[in-house]
Design an enzyme around this catalytic site. Structure first.
Site, PDB file in Angstrom:
ATOM      1  N   GLY A  74       0.829  -1.212   0.000  1.00  0.00           N
ATOM      2  CA  GLY A  74       0.000   0.000   0.000  1.00  0.00           C
ATOM      3  C   GLY A  74       0.855   1.249   0.000  1.00  0.00           C
ATOM      4  CG  HIS A 144     -16.104  16.641 -15.680  1.00  0.00           C
ATOM      5  ND1 HIS A 144     -15.389  17.763 -16.042  1.00  0.00           N
ATOM      6  CD2 HIS A 144     -16.994  17.058 -14.751  1.00  0.00           C
ATOM      7  CE1 HIS A 144     -15.864  18.809 -15.388  1.00  0.00           C
ATOM      8  NE2 HIS A 144     -16.827  18.409 -14.597  1.00  0.00           N
ATOM      9  CG  HIS A 153      -3.674   5.667  -1.274  1.00  0.00           C
ATOM     10  ND1 HIS A 153      -3.574   5.294   0.031  1.00  0.00           N
ATOM     11  CD2 HIS A 153      -4.840   5.134  -1.723  1.00  0.00           C
ATOM     12  CE1 HIS A 153      -4.631   4.565   0.366  1.00  0.00           C
ATOM     13  NE2 HIS A 153      -5.405   4.448  -0.693  1.00  0.00           N
TER      14      HIS A 153
HETATM   15  O1  JB3 Z   1      -5.951   2.773   3.500  1.00  0.00           O
HETATM   16  C1  JB3 Z   1      -6.255   1.686   3.043  1.00  0.00           C
HETATM   17  C2  JB3 Z   1      -7.650   1.403   2.570  1.00  0.00           C
HETATM   18  N1  JB3 Z   1      -5.384   0.693   2.934  1.00  0.00           N
HETATM   19  C3  JB3 Z   1      -4.027   0.803   3.403  1.00  0.00           C
HETATM   20  C4  JB3 Z   1      -3.061   0.569   2.261  1.00  0.00           C
HETATM   21  C5  JB3 Z   1      -3.222   1.577   1.140  1.00  0.00           C
HETATM   22  O2  JB3 Z   1      -1.714   0.614   2.751  1.00  0.00           O
HETATM   23  C6  JB3 Z   1      -3.790  -0.213   4.504  1.00  0.00           C
HETATM   24  O3  JB3 Z   1      -4.669   0.065   5.589  1.00  0.00           O
HETATM   25  C7  JB3 Z   1      -2.350  -0.197   4.958  1.00  0.00           C
HETATM   26  O4  JB3 Z   1      -2.065   1.010   5.619  1.00  0.00           O
HETATM   27  C8  JB3 Z   1      -1.445  -0.341   3.756  1.00  0.00           C
HETATM   28  O5  JB3 Z   1      -1.699  -1.614   3.237  1.00  0.00           O
HETATM   29  P1  JB3 Z   1      -0.511  -2.704   3.215  1.00  0.00           P
HETATM   30  O6  JB3 Z   1       0.656  -2.135   2.515  1.00  0.00           O
HETATM   31  O7  JB3 Z   1      -1.088  -3.962   2.739  1.00  0.00           O
HETATM   32  O8  JB3 Z   1      -0.108  -2.794   4.734  1.00  0.00           O
HETATM   33  P2  JB3 Z   1       0.323  -4.117   5.527  1.00  0.00           P
HETATM   34  O9  JB3 Z   1      -0.918  -4.890   5.840  1.00  0.00           O
HETATM   35  O10 JB3 Z   1       1.219  -3.688   6.605  1.00  0.00           O
HETATM   36  O11 JB3 Z   1       1.150  -5.010   4.483  1.00  0.00           O
HETATM   37  C9  JB3 Z   1       2.406  -4.590   3.983  1.00  0.00           C
HETATM   38  C10 JB3 Z   1       2.910  -5.816   3.245  1.00  0.00           C
HETATM   39  O12 JB3 Z   1       4.057  -5.445   2.475  1.00  0.00           O
HETATM   40  C11 JB3 Z   1       3.335  -6.922   4.202  1.00  0.00           C
HETATM   41  O13 JB3 Z   1       2.952  -8.169   3.675  1.00  0.00           O
HETATM   42  C12 JB3 Z   1       4.850  -6.804   4.193  1.00  0.00           C
HETATM   43  O14 JB3 Z   1       5.490  -8.042   4.441  1.00  0.00           O
HETATM   44  C13 JB3 Z   1       5.070  -6.382   2.752  1.00  0.00           C
HETATM   45  N2  JB3 Z   1       6.359  -5.750   2.520  1.00  0.00           N
HETATM   46  C14 JB3 Z   1       6.946  -4.767   3.226  1.00  0.00           C
HETATM   47  N3  JB3 Z   1       8.149  -4.465   2.647  1.00  0.00           N
HETATM   48  C15 JB3 Z   1       7.135  -6.107   1.499  1.00  0.00           C
HETATM   49  C16 JB3 Z   1       8.277  -5.297   1.568  1.00  0.00           C
HETATM   50  N4  JB3 Z   1       6.938  -7.056   0.536  1.00  0.00           N
HETATM   51  C17 JB3 Z   1       7.919  -7.204  -0.388  1.00  0.00           C
HETATM   52  N5  JB3 Z   1       7.751  -8.107  -1.358  1.00  0.00           N
HETATM   53  N6  JB3 Z   1       9.049  -6.431  -0.382  1.00  0.00           N
HETATM   54  C18 JB3 Z   1       9.270  -5.477   0.575  1.00  0.00           C
HETATM   55  O15 JB3 Z   1      10.302  -4.800   0.538  1.00  0.00           O
END
Ligand code: JB3
Length: 214
Positions: A74, A144, A153
């Site tokens: 995200g 539009h 975002h």
């Molecule tokens: O605001 C809304 C509706 N959604 C938010 C979204 C836009 O951003 C949400 O509430 C969160 O704040 C965020 O979502 P996200 O990024 O899915 O957050 P989280 O649930 O913490 O998941 C981050 C994922 O990215 C985790 O699975 C981490 O392991 C992964 N990650 C972090 N760094 C990574 C890396 N994955 C890879 N492949 N490489 C990385 O460097």
């Protein structure tokens, strides 16, 4: 080379944002070869049956000709991770999939660029341009002739009235409203629920309790 519609996919990230993307892609019967995340993903049923890879360099086992990537990390204000990951894999010749929910209403006179993600219930009207790698989250209204910059975002249920322009790395919070003809400069942030009636300068923040004066 396969057309984009039939190429298999690899999803980067295994958290909440990735789960929404995988939900859309599963409903569209797209083949997801792997979820790439350093953290455990088994707690999310939506990922069951999909191979879990832990390191981003594991992606290199798939050739850019055989897969498209989906960036499931995200994008919150000031977070540069999504762009960093994209630029690395773009430099290696990979393409990022543009993901559009079947329940989004996107005008055939709108342009959605590579890697943009449009979630369920979003409305994108005629004349709109959504630049690369931008997230248009659930229930967003883009009226539009808006031009939404790259790596934005636009959070759930935000409304951008006609002819709003945003530059790169802009964050518009959930349920915020930006009135017509407003410009949000690079890196500007609109807080959840804010009502924006004046342009916002680069890196400036508009809080819900007040509009930003020019
Ligand atoms: O605001 C809304 C509706 N959604 C938010 C979204 C836009 O951003 C949400 O509430 C969160 O704040 C965020 O979502 P996200 O990024 O899915 O957050 P989280 O649930 O913490 O998941 C981050 C994922 O990215 C985790 O699975 C981490 O392991 C992964 N990650 C972090 N760094 C990574 C890396 N994955 C890879 N492949 N490489 C990385 O460097």
């Amino acid at each position: 080379m396969n057309s984009s519609e039939s190429k298999s996919l690899v999803v980067i990230g295994g958290g909440g944002h990735a789960s929404v993307l995988v939900d859309i892609l599963r409903s569209q019967q797209r083949e997801i070869l792997a979820i790439v995340s350093p953290e455990n993903i088994s707690q999310r049923r939506i990922f069951s049956g999909i191979t879990h890879l832990k390191n981003d360099d594991d992606i290199l086992r798939f050739s850019p000709d055989s897969v498209n990537l989906v960036n499931g990390v995200g994008m919150l204000p000031k977070s540069g991770l999504k762009r960093k990951l994209n630029e690395y894999f773009l430099s290696l010749g990979y393409t990022f999939e543009t993901v559009i929910s079947d329940s989004a209403q996107v005008s055939s006179f709108a342009e959605i660029e590579q890697g943009a993600q449009v979630f369920s219930g979003a409305i994108i009207q005629a004349g709109v341009v959504i630049d690369a790698h931008t997230i248009i989250n659930s229930g967003v209204i883009i009226e539009h002739d808006c031009h939404i910059g790259e790596y934005n975002h636009i959070a759930p249920k935000a409304t951008l009235c006609g002819q709003v322009t945003t530059h790169s790395n802009v964050y518009v919070g959930a349920n915020a409203t930006v009135i017509q003809n407003i410009t949000l400069e690079q890196g500007s942030i609109v807080g959840a629920g804010a009502i924006v009636t004046k342009n916002i300068s680069s890196e400036q923040i508009c809080y819900p309790s007040r509009s930003v004066l020019k």
